[in-house]
Scaffold this motif. Structure first.
Motif, PDB file in Angstrom:
ATOM      1  N   GLY A 132       0.804  -1.221   0.000  1.00 15.24           N
ATOM      2  CA  GLY A 132       0.000   0.000   0.000  1.00 15.24           C
ATOM      3  C   GLY A 132       0.834   1.268   0.000  1.00 15.24           C
ATOM      4  O   GLY A 132       0.300   2.370  -0.090  1.00 15.24           O
ATOM      5  N   SER A 133       2.165   1.138   0.061  1.00 12.44           N
ATOM      6  CA  SER A 133       3.010   2.348   0.129  1.00 12.44           C
ATOM      7  C   SER A 133       3.141   3.035  -1.231  1.00 12.44           C
ATOM      8  O   SER A 133       3.410   4.228  -1.302  1.00 12.44           O
ATOM      9  N   HIS A 134       2.988   2.276  -2.325  1.00 18.43           N
ATOM     10  CA  HIS A 134       3.134   2.832  -3.671  1.00 18.43           C
ATOM     11  C   HIS A 134       2.004   2.330  -4.565  1.00 18.43           C
ATOM     12  O   HIS A 134       1.467   1.233  -4.348  1.00 18.43           O
ATOM     13  N   GLN A 135       1.672   3.138  -5.567  1.00 18.77           N
ATOM     14  CA  GLN A 135       0.514   2.839  -6.416  1.00 18.77           C
ATOM     15  C   GLN A 135       0.889   2.354  -7.818  1.00 18.77           C
ATOM     16  O   GLN A 135       0.184   1.572  -8.427  1.00 18.77           O
ATOM     17  N   ARG A 136       1.955   2.936  -8.346  1.00 23.36           N
ATOM     18  CA  ARG A 136       2.266   2.646  -9.750  1.00 23.36           C
ATOM     19  C   ARG A 136       3.784   2.638  -9.961  1.00 23.36           C
ATOM     20  O   ARG A 136       4.444   3.664  -9.754  1.00 23.36           O
TER      21      ARG A 136
END
Ligand code: ACO
Length: 321
Positions: A132-136
């Motif tokens: 959940g720390s990064h999206q893409r």
């Protein structure tokens, strides 16, 4: 639950293909018969001397970003797998980030696992996204192996090529990456290495790739079979449920032996080694992008990506495309 899903792929090869006969014409004491017969390689692409890994990475990334339908600033993580970085530092990923005009402060770093680099990078990006720390994430394999080849060593220089491949991996509610497995055994480091370093303004040691081909062959076939079964078991699937094997492209005989061990017919194996040679960390994403663009790989297909390389390192990623 957050999944990490491939949103788009891209790749880039520099210049025109250089055939085995072209190498003979350049004065290398070899033949198309020897190279093709032992490795399946018929051609490779070689970057001009002033072209760097970050430039190849940029071209592949632009195509992946376009395929994913996002903008550079939507990316919050850049990982470049390479053994042939532009500089000692800054990282090729930081240079790529700047070239792409990413101004959002996205994290950027290089990952070094030689020919397993892309599998390592994809598995690493998946952990960032699933946490959940990064999206893409932009995940790239980019190499200019021609820079570290001893062109007087016909046993190695005919095997490799230059290129780059990229994917956009993004958070999704739908499954994407199903299982990953990464391994290393550094005790095998002498059988494939570039044992040089920069010190006091000079390269000390040997700046060229050195390889014990037969030891590499045996090791590669063994671990590629094992790690493929490991990820399939981890996902609770069987090899029959894998649509495509996309292995690191070192040598057609390694690929055929792996397919045979796994009971996968060559019709379900993507190969590019004939046209690209061995592009190290770039070979898996190059093969993936080719098969996506020619329509063999379709949405919903299960793909088994796997690599092996210097270190020794090996790893696999099972994903639903
Ligand atoms: N052209 C013509 N003859 C050659 C060449 C060449 N390019 N290279 C070597 N030879 C000759 C050698 O001089 C030797 O001649 P000799 O018998 O008169 O002494 C003969 O061919 C056999 O040499 P070997 O090195 O024993 O060749 P081998 O049969 O082992 O094949 C090869 C070499 C193709 C590299 C093989 O070992 C192999 O496929 N290894 C797998 C390693 C690999 O693919 N590495 C890629 C990088 S690693 C990775 O990505 C995981």
């Amino acid at each position: 639950m957050i999944h990490a899903r491939v949103a788009g792929t891209g790749s880039f090869l520099p210049g025109k293909p250089v055939t085995n006969d072209d190498l003979v014409a350049r004065g290398i004491d070899t033949s198309d018969e020897w190279i093709a017969g032992r490795t399946g390689i018929r051609a490779r692409h070689l970057a001009d001397p002033d072209v760097t890994a970050s430039q190849l990475a940029y071209e592949a990334s632009v195509r992946a970003i376009e395929a994913a339908g996002c903008r550079p600033n939507d990316i919050d993580l850049v990982i470049v797998a390479t053994s042939t970085p532009d500089y000692i530092f800054p990282s090729t990923a930081a240079l790529l980030q700047a070239r792409l005009g990413i101004t959002s402060g996205a994290a950027a770093f290089d990952l070094q696992a030689v020919c397993t680099g892309f599998a390592y990078a994809l598995a690493t990006a998946e952990k960032f996204i699933r946490s959940g720390s990064h999206q893409r994430a932009l995940v790239v394999g980019a190499e200019v192996f021609s820079r570290i080849l001893d062109w007087d060593d016909r046993g190695t220089c005919v095997l490799f090529g230059d290129g780059a491949g990229a994917v956009i991996l993004e958070a999704s509610e739908r499954p994407g990456i199903l299982a990953t497995a990464l391994h290393a055994d550094g005790s095998h480091n002498p059988i494939l290495c570039v044992p040089g370093q920069v010190s006091r303004g000079q390269v000390t040691g040997d700046p060229f790739l050195r390889m014990d081909g037969q030891a590499v062959f045996k090791f590669a076939v063994k671990v590629l079979g094992e790690v493929a079964r490991e990820v399939v078991d981890q996902a609770g699937l069987s090899l029959d449920q894998v649509d495509w094997l996309i292995p690191h492209q070192a040598n057609i005989r390694i690929i055929q032996a792996t397919g045979k061990r796994l009971g996968l017919p060559m019709e379900r194996v993507i190969t590019t080694v004939a046209q690209h040679g061995n592009t190290s960390a770039a070979s898996i994403p190059l093969a993936l992008d080719l098969a996506v663009r020619d329509g063999r790989v379709q949405r919903g297909h299960r793909l088994l990506l796997e690599g092996v390389g210097g270190g020794f390192t090996w790893g696999a990623v099972l994903l639903e495309f």
